[in-house]
Write a protein that holds these residues in place. Structure first.
Motif, short mmCIF file in Angstrom:
data_model
loop_
_atom_site.label_atom_id
_atom_site.label_comp_id
_atom_site.label_asym_id
_atom_site.label_seq_id
_atom_site.Cartn_x
_atom_site.Cartn_y
_atom_site.Cartn_z
N MET A 140 0.84 -1.32 0.05
CA MET A 140 0.06 -0.01 0.24
C MET A 140 0.95 1.24 -0.08
SD MET A 140 -3.36 -0.89 2.48
CE MET A 140 -4.06 0.75 2.09
N VAL A 153 -5.27 5.63 -1.67
CA VAL A 153 -4.91 4.16 -2.01
C VAL A 153 -5.62 3.36 -0.56
CG1 VAL A 153 -2.82 4.46 -0.26
CG2 VAL A 153 -2.84 2.35 -1.75
N TRP A 154 -6.25 2.45 -1.27
CA TRP A 154 -7.10 1.64 -0.57
C TRP A 154 -7.04 0.02 -0.25
CZ3 TRP A 154 -11.54 4.79 0.82
CH2 TRP A 154 -11.62 5.98 0.09
N LEU A 155 -7.38 -0.41 0.94
CA LEU A 155 -7.45 -1.94 1.25
C LEU A 155 -8.81 -1.98 1.27
CD1 LEU A 155 -6.68 -4.62 2.07
CD2 LEU A 155 -6.85 -3.80 4.29
N VAL A 166 -6.09 -4.31 -3.00
CA VAL A 166 -5.40 -3.03 -2.77
C VAL A 166 -5.84 -2.44 -4.27
CG1 VAL A 166 -3.26 -1.74 -2.41
CG2 VAL A 166 -3.72 -3.48 -1.20
N THR A 168 -6.14 1.94 -6.16
CA THR A 168 -5.67 3.30 -6.17
C THR A 168 -6.94 3.86 -6.79
OG1 THR A 168 -4.27 3.58 -8.04
CG2 THR A 168 -3.36 3.16 -5.79
#
Ligand SMILES: [Fe+2]
Length: 228
Positions: A140, A153-155, A166, A168
């Motif tokens: 990440m 940015v994502w989980l 993951v 973006t």
């Protein structure tokens, strides 16, 4: 998500207060934080938190409400062209409100468990999907650092496939723009306004330190709700 009617100062009764609609339109308001602005120091300075919350997030909300009101007026007039023109402002400012509302919940002071790895099933899922928490953090951080310009940015969990991903997003695009089945567990703001005062625009330094105040407990709660 915080909502209130456009009518200010009118008492509409206990149960109707948040449901009464004036001209069919409701407005969004800035959500409170569950911690003080300085509570995330030294990872994130109180000055950044205050400006980020009171100025930046508030500006998205103000502009989102304005665009929704203009959309309402355009629809009432049958002005299709203006209604379409407003979509980019709605996506940008509405996305900014959605994203920041998640971001504040993704943070917690160290004294309140910030930075503590998840104890529930999310920890196990992270090991299974990414190898380890350290590998997820490295992934990440690298993907967040590589976002060109501004973004997130994502989980996330794909609730149909029941797997972690993951992703973006650019600008203020919310995660749902990358897939309707994606539910954000953790979103990290990589706009300059999230770190420039403290980290002198060195995004990787910010991304190195933010993990010290990530609220994994919240991410785990969302994950267990979506993947019981
Ligand atoms: Fe932001």
């Amino acid at each position: 998500m915080a909502l209130r009617t456009l009518s200010k100062g009118k008492t509409l009764g206990l149960f109707s207060k948040f449901h009464q609609q004036i001209r069919g339109l409701q407005t969004f308001t800035l959500p409170d934080l569950s911690y003080d602005y300085g509570a995330l120091e030294p990872a994130i300075s109180g000055e950044i938190m205050q400006i980020h919350h009171q100025k930046h997030h508030q500006a998205y909300i103000t502009n989102y409400n304005k665009a929704l009101e203009q959309l309402n007026e355009a629809i009432a007039k049958g002005d299709a062209s203006t209604a379409v023109k407003l979509q980019s402002a709605i996506k940008f400012n509405g996305g900014g409100h959605v994203n920041h509302s998640i971001f504040w919940k993704n943070l917690a002071p160290i004294s309140a468990g910030g930075g503590e790895p998840p104890h529930g099933s999310l920890g196990w899922a992270i090991d299974q999907h990414f190898g380890s928490m350290e590998k997820l953090i490295a992934k990440m951080s690298a993907e967040g650092a590589a976002v060109q310009g501004s973004g997130w940015v994502w989980l996330a969990v794909d609730k149909e496939l029941k797997r972690l991903v993951v992703e973006t997003t650019a600008n203020q695009d919310p995660l749902v723009t990358k897939g309707a089945s994606l539910v954000p567990l953790l979103g990290i703001d990589v706009w300059e306004h999230a770190y420039y005062l403290q980290y002198k625009n060195v995004r990787p330094d910010y991304l190195k330190n933010i993990w010290k105040v990530i609220n994994w407990k919240y991410a785990n709660e969302v994950y267990e709700k979506e993947c019981p």
